[in-house]
Design an enzyme around this catalytic site. Structure first.
Site, PDB file in Angstrom:
ATOM      1  N   CYS A  85      -9.479   3.136   6.078  1.00 26.05           N
ATOM      2  CA  CYS A  85      -9.056   1.798   5.648  1.00 26.05           C
ATOM      3  C   CYS A  85     -10.302   0.966   5.373  1.00 26.05           C
ATOM      4  O   CYS A  85     -11.249   1.006   6.162  1.00 26.05           O
ATOM      5  CB  CYS A  85      -8.223   1.150   6.752  1.00 26.05           C
ATOM      6  SG  CYS A  85      -7.684  -0.527   6.367  1.00 26.05           S
TER       7      CYS A  85
ATOM      8  N   GLU B  92      -0.599   0.860   2.499  1.00 20.02           N
ATOM      9  CA  GLU B  92      -0.764  -0.474   1.916  1.00 20.02           C
ATOM     10  C   GLU B  92       0.427  -1.381   2.221  1.00 20.02           C
ATOM     11  O   GLU B  92       0.258  -2.569   2.494  1.00 20.02           O
ATOM     12  CB  GLU B  92      -0.994  -0.379   0.404  1.00 20.02           C
ATOM     13  CG  GLU B  92      -2.241   0.409  -0.016  1.00 20.02           C
ATOM     14  CD  GLU B  92      -3.521  -0.029   0.702  1.00 20.02           C
ATOM     15  OE1 GLU B  92      -3.633  -1.203   1.081  1.00 20.02           O
ATOM     16  OE2 GLU B  92      -4.400   0.826   0.891  1.00 20.02           O
TER      17      GLU B  92
HETATM   18 ZN    ZN Z   1      -6.020  -0.373   4.922  1.00 19.01          ZN
END
Ligand code: ZN
Length: 167
Positions: free
Chosen positions: A91, A134
């Protein structure tokens, strides 16, 4: 605009759905794509740039030259998930942290495009993983929340370091 890192509070906010698409949101989408490419990511969600509405940008190929793989999704939802698969995940708000996360293997995602139309996509594996990761962001859910106990244990040092840097 910049990418905020864990534990920035924006990452835990629940984002509001967009009811109109104005110049501001279009500009934000273009800036988010630019930031995502610069960071060599596959996806970026609005709360990662401290925006509070439901918008994500994706490039399934991670390649700015592959415009066919690029997508801006407004108010996206997973309407169907099938199967399960565990794979490595990272991420942009957690630099250098990669751990196994279990996700649906196949998902059906629905979203509005910048054209204002409703779209649907069925995909598997990496693409399905990006959608789930997401869309989680828009609900204040992070991939560390989805890790099993071992991955969580393996992340402890990285998370402590991020918290130190944030403070
Ligand atoms: Zn992320």
């Amino acid at each position: 605009m910049k990418i905020v890192k864990y534990p920035h509070p924006a990452l835990r906010a629940k984002c509001r759905p967009l009811t109109t698409l104005e110049e501001g949101e279009r500009t934000a989408a273009a800036q988010m794509l630019e930031l995502m490419y610069k960071a060599e990511g596959l996806g970026l969600a609005a709360p990662q740039v401290a925006l509070d509405y439901q918008m994500i940008v994706i490039n399934f190929a991670g390649d700015p030259n592959e415009k066919d793989a690029e997508l801006v999704a407004v108010n996206p939802v997973i309407v169907e998930g099938k199967g399960a698969i565990k794979d490595r995940e990272g991420c942009l708000s957690f630099p250098d942290l990669y751990q196994d996360v279990r996700r649906f293997k196949t998902v059906k995602a629905q979203y509005y495009g910048l054209d204002g139309d409703l779209h649907e996509m069925v995909c598997s594996d990496l693409a399905a993983r990006i959608w789930q990761h997401e869309i989680d962001h828009l609900n204040g859910v992070l991939f560390i929340d989805k890790m099993g106990p071992l991955a969580r244990l393996g992340s402890r040092k990285d998370l402590e370091q991020l918290i130190d840097e944030f403070e």
